[in-house]
Design a protein around this motif. Structure first.
Motif, short mmCIF file in Angstrom:
data_model
loop_
_atom_site.label_atom_id
_atom_site.label_comp_id
_atom_site.label_asym_id
_atom_site.label_seq_id
_atom_site.Cartn_x
_atom_site.Cartn_y
_atom_site.Cartn_z
N GLU A 71 6.26 8.60 5.35
CA GLU A 71 6.17 8.42 6.80
C GLU A 71 7.56 8.56 7.40
O GLU A 71 7.80 9.38 8.28
CB GLU A 71 5.56 7.05 7.10
CG GLU A 71 4.15 6.92 6.52
CD GLU A 71 3.27 6.01 7.32
OE1 GLU A 71 3.55 4.81 7.38
OE2 GLU A 71 2.27 6.52 7.91
N HIS A 85 0.86 -1.18 0.00
CA HIS A 85 0.00 0.00 0.00
C HIS A 85 0.89 1.23 0.00
O HIS A 85 2.12 1.11 0.13
CB HIS A 85 -0.91 -0.02 1.24
CG HIS A 85 -0.14 0.01 2.51
ND1 HIS A 85 0.28 -1.12 3.16
CD2 HIS A 85 0.37 1.05 3.23
CE1 HIS A 85 0.98 -0.79 4.24
NE2 HIS A 85 1.05 0.52 4.30
N THR A 96 2.43 1.61 11.40
CA THR A 96 2.28 3.07 11.47
C THR A 96 0.82 3.49 11.52
O THR A 96 0.52 4.68 11.47
CB THR A 96 2.93 3.73 10.24
OG1 THR A 96 2.22 3.32 9.07
CG2 THR A 96 4.40 3.35 10.12
N HIS A 135 1.45 5.59 1.15
CA HIS A 135 1.11 6.78 1.95
C HIS A 135 1.54 7.97 1.10
O HIS A 135 2.58 7.91 0.46
CB HIS A 135 1.88 6.78 3.27
CG HIS A 135 1.64 5.55 4.11
ND1 HIS A 135 0.69 5.51 5.11
CD2 HIS A 135 2.20 4.32 4.08
CE1 HIS A 135 0.69 4.30 5.67
NE2 HIS A 135 1.60 3.55 5.05
N HIS A 144 4.81 0.66 1.02
CA HIS A 144 5.09 -0.36 2.05
C HIS A 144 4.70 -1.74 1.54
O HIS A 144 3.53 -1.99 1.25
CB HIS A 144 4.29 -0.06 3.33
CG HIS A 144 4.82 1.11 4.08
ND1 HIS A 144 4.06 1.82 4.99
CD2 HIS A 144 6.05 1.68 4.06
CE1 HIS A 144 4.83 2.79 5.50
NE2 HIS A 144 6.02 2.73 4.95
ZN ZN Z 1 2.13 1.71 5.53
#
Ligand code: ZN
Ligand code: 1SD
Length: 261
Positions: free
Chosen positions: A106, A94, A199, A96, A119
């Motif tokens: 992140e 996925h 996270t 971010h 990720h």
């Molecule tokens: Zn993630």
């Protein structure tokens, strides 16, 4: 079950500790990586991805990100080497990302964010029976983090951005077979590694993080397509654009970041 959480003013990262006290724990992620403070560890071998017979199943909008899921019933797609004692199976990946012109990664490097972070989530199927069991164990998960910086079009990312219109709303899902995430890796697999957490809630402290040093390049236009996704469901009155779905860096609390080179 599960508490309501998100990335907004009221329900965002700074309030997660209320329902998930581990948010203030000793091995939370992400962190700011300071390259000069990372120790080169000659025992750290190369990280090896074995995604050749990789079996993606579907792509979905879980209300927090867009997720591609894999068949993890056997060891066909694994990551091994580096800090890992055994192969870890690929479960999903996925992203971010930020708003237009803003950081969205992140992890940060010397305080600098990137436009986005990918990720790839893997689990330890040697020691644990299920992903769920692994996700609460201190050595249960291995997440490979890859920074995305803006520049030229990425040659393969269109395979994902082409289907995003199918998963615009929270809860939507569509077939996505035969995608091999090898095409999203940078040319060098040099990395930093440290012990951290998920996270997102429940923020379990179960992740061996492996962060690649070399970012991949994607265009502003490609990133813009992620920002057309929504945090909200189709029959929701308010439409909330999915962006800034990242947690900021957390206290390092004495942890060591190791470097592969
Ligand atoms: Zn993630
Ligand atoms: O944000 C993801 C979350 O969506 C879920 O995939 C979880 C694994 O169960 O991992 C976190 S993260 O720590 O990889 N960001």
């Amino acid at each position: 079950t599960g508490h309501h959480w998100g990335y907004g003013k009221e329900d965002g990262p700074s309030s997660w500790y209320k329902n998930y006290p581990v948010a203030e724990g000793n091995r939370q992620s992400p962190i700011d990586i300071v390259p000069n403070e990372a120790s080169h560890d000659r025992d750290l071998g190369p990280i090896m991805t074995n995604y050749d017979h990789c079996t993606s199943i579907n792509i979905s909008n879980n209300g927090h990100s867009v997720v591609v899921e894999f068949n993890d019933s056997d060891d066909r797609s694994v990551i091994k080497g580096g800090p890992l004692d055994n192969p870890y199976r690929l479960k999903q990946f996925h992203f971010h990302w930020g708003g237009k012109g803003h950081g969205g990664s992140e992890h940060t490097v010397s305080g600098e964010g990137f436009a986005s972070e990918l990720h790839l989530v893997h689990w330890n199927a040697v020691k644990y029976k299920t992903y769920g069991e692994a996700s609460t164990a201190p050595d249960g998960l291995a997440v490979l983090g890859i920074f995305l910086e803006t520049g030229d079009d990425h040659r393969w990312l269109h395979m994902i951005t082409d289907v995003l219109y199918m998963v615009k709303y929270k809860g939507s899902i569509t077939d996505f077979k035969g995608f091999n995430p090898n095409c999203l890796l940078p040319s060098s697999l040099h990395y930093w590694t440290y012990l951290g957490s998920l996270t997102t809630p429940p923020l379990h402290e179960s992740v061996i993080w492996i962060i690649l040093k070399e970012p991949i390049e994607v265009s502003e236009k490609q990133l813009g397509m992620f920002r057309m996704l929504l945090f909200t469901e189709e029959d929701d009155d308010q439409k909330m654009r999915m962006e800034n779905n990242f947690r900021p860096p957390q206290p390092i609390k004495g942890r060591r970041v190791r470097s592969s080179n």
